[in-house]
Design a protein around this motif. Structure first.
Motif, PDB file in Angstrom:
ATOM      1  N   ASN A   1      -2.537  75.475 -18.760  1.00 35.15           N
ATOM      2  CA  ASN A   1      -3.715  76.048 -19.065  1.00 35.15           C
ATOM      3  C   ASN A   1      -4.727  76.058 -17.548  1.00 35.15           C
ATOM      4  OD1 ASN A   1      -4.567  75.754 -22.203  1.00 35.15           O
ATOM      5  ND2 ASN A   1      -2.771  73.934 -21.628  1.00 35.15           N
ATOM      6  N   ILE A   2      -5.905  76.543 -18.255  1.00 34.98           N
ATOM      7  CA  ILE A   2      -6.400  77.260 -16.489  1.00 34.98           C
ATOM      8  C   ILE A   2      -8.132  77.013 -17.566  1.00 34.98           C
ATOM      9  CG2 ILE A   2      -7.393  78.815 -15.144  1.00 34.98           C
ATOM     10  CD1 ILE A   2      -4.220  79.769 -15.336  1.00 34.98           C
ATOM     11  N   ALA A   3      -8.958  75.895 -16.275  1.00 34.93           N
ATOM     12  CA  ALA A   3     -10.437  76.420 -16.651  1.00 34.93           C
ATOM     13  C   ALA A   3     -11.290  76.602 -15.355  1.00 34.93           C
ATOM     14  CB  ALA A   3     -11.553  75.637 -17.295  1.00 34.93           C
ATOM     15  N   ALA A   4     -12.556  77.833 -15.916  1.00 38.90           N
ATOM     16  CA  ALA A   4     -12.537  78.597 -13.972  1.00 38.90           C
ATOM     17  C   ALA A   4     -14.216  78.465 -14.535  1.00 38.90           C
ATOM     18  CB  ALA A   4     -11.846  79.745 -14.091  1.00 38.90           C
ATOM     19  N   MET A   5     -14.868  78.451 -13.244  1.00 40.93           N
ATOM     20  CA  MET A   5     -16.352  78.694 -13.421  1.00 40.93           C
ATOM     21  C   MET A   5     -16.596  80.783 -13.771  1.00 40.93           C
ATOM     22  SD  MET A   5     -16.908  78.234  -9.432  1.00 40.93           S
ATOM     23  CE  MET A   5     -16.170  78.915  -7.941  1.00 40.93           C
ATOM     24  N   PRO A   6     -17.666  80.539 -14.266  1.00 36.13           N
ATOM     25  CA  PRO A   6     -18.027  82.709 -14.302  1.00 36.13           C
ATOM     26  C   PRO A   6     -17.356  83.594 -12.949  1.00 36.13           C
ATOM     27  CG  PRO A   6     -19.640  80.951 -15.618  1.00 36.13           C
ATOM     28  CD  PRO A   6     -18.697  80.147 -14.709  1.00 36.13           C
ATOM     29  N   LEU A   7     -18.361  83.323 -12.230  1.00 35.26           N
ATOM     30  CA  LEU A   7     -18.169  84.001 -11.024  1.00 35.26           C
ATOM     31  C   LEU A   7     -16.489  84.199 -10.762  1.00 35.26           C
ATOM     32  CD1 LEU A   7     -19.623  83.268  -7.271  1.00 35.26           C
ATOM     33  CD2 LEU A   7     -17.141  83.335  -7.439  1.00 35.26           C
TER      34      LEU A   7
ATOM     35  N   ASN B   1     -14.452  85.980 -14.471  1.00 34.97           N
ATOM     36  CA  ASN B   1     -14.943  87.310 -14.824  1.00 34.97           C
ATOM     37  C   ASN B   1     -14.005  88.615 -14.288  1.00 34.97           C
ATOM     38  OD1 ASN B   1     -17.557  86.670 -16.036  1.00 34.97           O
ATOM     39  ND2 ASN B   1     -19.026  86.800 -14.706  1.00 34.97           N
ATOM     40  N   ALA B   2     -13.310  88.576 -13.210  1.00 33.81           N
ATOM     41  CA  ALA B   2     -12.892  89.570 -12.870  1.00 33.81           C
ATOM     42  C   ALA B   2     -11.665  89.037 -12.093  1.00 33.81           C
ATOM     43  CB  ALA B   2     -13.656  91.167 -11.620  1.00 33.81           C
ATOM     44  N   PHE B   3     -11.848  87.969 -10.356  1.00 33.66           N
ATOM     45  CA  PHE B   3     -10.891  87.877  -9.957  1.00 33.66           C
ATOM     46  C   PHE B   3      -9.601  87.428 -10.376  1.00 33.66           C
ATOM     47  CE2 PHE B   3      -8.743  86.244  -6.113  1.00 33.66           C
ATOM     48  CZ  PHE B   3      -8.525  86.679  -5.119  1.00 33.66           C
ATOM     49  N   LEU B   4      -9.873  86.062 -10.874  1.00 32.35           N
ATOM     50  CA  LEU B   4      -8.501  85.759 -11.431  1.00 32.35           C
ATOM     51  C   LEU B   4      -7.690  86.062 -13.017  1.00 32.35           C
ATOM     52  CD1 LEU B   4      -9.871  81.992 -12.028  1.00 32.35           C
ATOM     53  CD2 LEU B   4      -8.425  82.295 -10.354  1.00 32.35           C
ATOM     54  N   PRO B   5      -8.418  86.950 -13.824  1.00 29.63           N
ATOM     55  CA  PRO B   5      -8.001  87.495 -14.079  1.00 29.63           C
ATOM     56  C   PRO B   5      -6.928  88.741 -14.236  1.00 29.63           C
ATOM     57  CG  PRO B   5     -10.188  87.716 -15.747  1.00 29.63           C
ATOM     58  CD  PRO B   5     -10.175  86.932 -13.845  1.00 29.63           C
ATOM     59  N   ARG B   6      -7.576  89.289 -12.988  1.00 30.08           N
ATOM     60  CA  ARG B   6      -5.966  90.338 -12.054  1.00 30.08           C
ATOM     61  C   ARG B   6      -5.206  89.171 -11.948  1.00 30.08           C
ATOM     62  NH1 ARG B   6      -7.945  94.911  -8.008  1.00 30.08           N
ATOM     63  NH2 ARG B   6      -8.881  95.226  -9.820  1.00 30.08           N
ATOM     64  N   THR B   7      -5.424  88.211 -11.380  1.00 28.06           N
ATOM     65  CA  THR B   7      -4.629  87.011 -10.352  1.00 28.06           C
ATOM     66  C   THR B   7      -3.672  86.515 -11.633  1.00 28.06           C
ATOM     67  OG1 THR B   7      -5.822  86.166  -9.447  1.00 28.06           O
ATOM     68  CG2 THR B   7      -4.042  84.914  -9.299  1.00 28.06           C
ATOM     69  N   LEU B   8      -3.444  86.293 -12.662  1.00 29.03           N
ATOM     70  CA  LEU B   8      -3.268  86.716 -14.078  1.00 29.03           C
ATOM     71  C   LEU B   8      -2.582  86.891 -14.351  1.00 29.03           C
ATOM     72  CD1 LEU B   8      -2.311  84.274 -16.219  1.00 29.03           C
ATOM     73  CD2 LEU B   8      -4.421  85.115 -17.268  1.00 29.03           C
ATOM     74  N   ALA B   9      -2.721  88.216 -14.199  1.00 32.06           N
ATOM     75  CA  ALA B   9      -2.461  90.053 -14.724  1.00 32.06           C
ATOM     76  C   ALA B   9      -0.542  89.687 -13.814  1.00 32.06           C
ATOM     77  CB  ALA B   9      -2.828  91.107 -14.977  1.00 32.06           C
TER      78      ALA B   9
ATOM     79  N   ILE C   1      -1.163  81.109 -21.837  1.00 31.08           N
ATOM     80  CA  ILE C   1      -1.886  80.468 -20.827  1.00 31.08           C
ATOM     81  C   ILE C   1      -2.783  80.584 -22.034  1.00 31.08           C
ATOM     82  CG2 ILE C   1      -3.240  81.718 -19.079  1.00 31.08           C
ATOM     83  CD1 ILE C   1      -0.575  81.228 -18.390  1.00 31.08           C
ATOM     84  N   GLY C   2      -3.561  79.436 -21.834  1.00 32.31           N
ATOM     85  CA  GLY C   2      -5.366  78.421 -21.793  1.00 32.31           C
ATOM     86  C   GLY C   2      -5.949  79.526 -20.618  1.00 32.31           C
ATOM     87  N   PHE C   3      -6.861  80.639 -20.954  1.00 30.14           N
ATOM     88  CA  PHE C   3      -7.799  80.518 -19.869  1.00 30.14           C
ATOM     89  C   PHE C   3      -8.837  80.461 -19.712  1.00 30.14           C
ATOM     90  CE2 PHE C   3      -9.905  84.398 -17.272  1.00 30.14           C
ATOM     91  CZ  PHE C   3      -9.376  83.532 -16.174  1.00 30.14           C
ATOM     92  N   LYS C   4      -9.830  79.854 -19.640  1.00 32.06           N
ATOM     93  CA  LYS C   4     -11.223  79.647 -20.753  1.00 32.06           C
ATOM     94  C   LYS C   4     -12.474  79.776 -19.421  1.00 32.06           C
ATOM     95  CE  LYS C   4      -9.445  79.097 -24.677  1.00 32.06           C
ATOM     96  NZ  LYS C   4      -9.087  78.120 -25.006  1.00 32.06           N
ATOM     97  N   THR C   5     -13.155  79.906 -19.623  1.00 32.88           N
ATOM     98  CA  THR C   5     -14.343  79.954 -18.694  1.00 32.88           C
ATOM     99  C   THR C   5     -15.201  79.122 -18.950  1.00 32.88           C
ATOM    100  OG1 THR C   5     -14.313  82.172 -18.609  1.00 32.88           O
ATOM    101  CG2 THR C   5     -16.369  81.423 -17.559  1.00 32.88           C
TER     102      THR C   5
ATOM    103  N   ARG D   1     -19.421  76.325 -17.239  1.00 34.62           N
ATOM    104  CA  ARG D   1     -19.924  76.066 -16.206  1.00 34.62           C
ATOM    105  C   ARG D   1     -18.755  74.947 -15.097  1.00 34.62           C
ATOM    106  NH1 ARG D   1     -25.262  77.863 -16.041  1.00 34.62           N
ATOM    107  NH2 ARG D   1     -25.280  76.490 -14.213  1.00 34.62           N
ATOM    108  N   SER D   2     -19.565  74.649 -14.496  1.00 35.74           N
ATOM    109  CA  SER D   2     -19.148  73.150 -13.657  1.00 35.74           C
ATOM    110  C   SER D   2     -18.525  72.557 -13.908  1.00 35.74           C
ATOM    111  CB  SER D   2     -19.478  73.802 -11.870  1.00 35.74           C
ATOM    112  OG  SER D   2     -19.129  75.244 -10.693  1.00 35.74           O
ATOM    113  N   GLU D   3     -19.190  72.260 -14.596  1.00 40.43           N
ATOM    114  CA  GLU D   3     -20.053  70.432 -14.661  1.00 40.43           C
ATOM    115  C   GLU D   3     -18.718  70.545 -15.674  1.00 40.43           C
ATOM    116  OE1 GLU D   3     -23.687  71.925 -13.961  1.00 40.43           O
ATOM    117  OE2 GLU D   3     -22.085  73.139 -14.560  1.00 40.43           O
ATOM    118  N   GLU D   4     -18.308  71.776 -16.945  1.00 39.75           N
ATOM    119  CA  GLU D   4     -17.604  71.668 -18.186  1.00 39.75           C
ATOM    120  C   GLU D   4     -16.086  71.404 -18.194  1.00 39.75           C
ATOM    121  OE1 GLU D   4     -16.340  70.964 -21.584  1.00 39.75           O
ATOM    122  OE2 GLU D   4     -17.942  70.611 -21.212  1.00 39.75           O
ATOM    123  N   VAL D   5     -15.743  72.602 -16.706  1.00 38.51           N
ATOM    124  CA  VAL D   5     -14.119  72.383 -15.844  1.00 38.51           C
ATOM    125  C   VAL D   5     -13.954  71.098 -15.258  1.00 38.51           C
ATOM    126  CG1 VAL D   5     -13.360  73.473 -14.336  1.00 38.51           C
ATOM    127  CG2 VAL D   5     -14.836  75.125 -15.567  1.00 38.51           C
ATOM    128  N   ILE D   6     -15.233  70.895 -14.504  1.00 38.76           N
ATOM    129  CA  ILE D   6     -14.729  68.770 -13.702  1.00 38.76           C
ATOM    130  C   ILE D   6     -14.000  68.154 -14.881  1.00 38.76           C
ATOM    131  CG2 ILE D   6     -15.764  66.936 -12.912  1.00 38.76           C
ATOM    132  CD1 ILE D   6     -17.433  69.666 -11.434  1.00 38.76           C
TER     133      ILE D   6
END
Length: 311
Positions: A94-100, A103-111, A122-126, A128-133
């Motif tokens: 399970n991964i949680a990430a800020m939009p920056l 949007n693109a870099f982490l999806p490619r990493t995941l691929a 995989i759970g991959f959710k976007t 804001r930083s506060e919610e990720v924390i």
């Protein structure tokens, strides 16, 4: 009933004789016969009928064999699953990430990660930083990517630092430069980032040297700024992840800055349980992709965010 009895029954059916079944199982013929007899007593019906020198399945035996075959198929599946688990190609993350980054870099990493772990869930959710924390603090998410500026209970983190770059429309005269200085930015339409640490540092540098830019556009997301640059609206100083991904779409060039402008974020882990082995593998893929793109990452040591951040 015992698995040895079912195995003997299956062997007799498939080998068609007790003798051949005994050879397959490395047992004596009487031992196989006893296993079949014990199974028949357990289930309450005959599995075979003898016709001359041959054994034939009874109608009940045929129906039972279909069910026994399912059992052994399931056992075979367990063996394959164990092999997948052993080779770390099975499990969940399970991964949680800020939009920056999401949007693109982490999806490619995941691929690239999934090419070696094809059965991973995989759970991959976007967020804001506060919610990720918050999700890392709840110990329900294995990895988080966020901006952190405070000490937090239940969270471990690694600081990641890299250098910002300048995105420029390919048609701009600045695209002919190999590096961008602060004086090159002055007088340009600089796409601003709202409530952004990087933007505040740029503003401070401009004030120090009594320079200014044309303040026409302000955006919330780095990806929005990158698209606007590709449309020729202005230039943007942004993180290297967003910049590299946008350059692939054309119409923009990326140039390093003469001056240092660090871009920082944290990779977060739940502190109350061991770091997931799949999380470690994912971070390895993250760093490898950055290296392949020419993004130099300075990864700090693991630290406990329940302790105050030292200045």
């Amino acid at each position: 009933m015992k698995l040895t009895q079912l195995n003997a029954f299956k062997a007799v059916v498939e080998c068609q004789t007790v003798t051949a079944a005994a050879e397959r199982l490395s047992l004596s013929q009487p031992a196989v016969s006893r296993l079949i007899s014990g199974l028949e007593q357990r289930i309450g019906f005959q599995l075979f009928q003898r016709k001359g020198n041959r054994l034939e399945l009874s109608s009940e035996g045929e129906a039972f064999y279909l069910e026994v075959a399912k059992v052994f198929d399931a056992v075979s599946g367990l063996t394959q699953s164990a092999s997948s688990i052993r080779s770390r190609h099975f499990g969940s993350l399970n991964i949680a990430a800020m939009p920056l980054l999401s949007n693109a870099f982490l999806p490619r990493t995941l691929a690239t990660f999934l090419k070696q772990s094809s059965k991973m869930k995989i759970g991959f959710k976007t967020y804001r930083s506060e919610e990720v924390i918050h999700r890392i603090q709840s110990q329900t998410t294995d990895i988080g990517f966020a901006f952190v500026d405070q000490h937090l209970a239940g969270v471990k983190a690694q600081k990641v630092q890299c250098e910002c770059v300048c995105l420029i429309p390919a048609s701009s005269h600045l695209a002919r430069r190999t590096v961008i200085d602060l004086y090159d930015i002055a007088g340009q339409v600089l796409i601003r980032h709202e409530r952004d640490t990087t933007q505040r540092r740029i503003d401070a540098l401009l004030r120090r040297y009594d320079l200014s830019t044309i303040e026409q556009i302000e955006v919330s997301l780095a990806s929005s700024a990158a698209v606007l640059v590709s449309e020729g609206v202005g230039i943007a100083i942004t993180d290297p992840f967003t910049a590299h991904m946008q350059v692939e779409h054309g119409n923009v060039v990326m140039r390093p800055l003469v001056f240092s402008l660090p871009f920082e974020f944290d990779i977060l882990y739940p502190a109350l349980k061991p770091i997931h082995r799949h999380a470690e593998q994912f971070i390895e893929h993250f760093m490898l992709l950055a290296d392949q793109m020419g993004i130099f990452l300075n990864i700090g040591p693991m630290r406990d965010l329940s302790e105050p951040i030292k200045a």
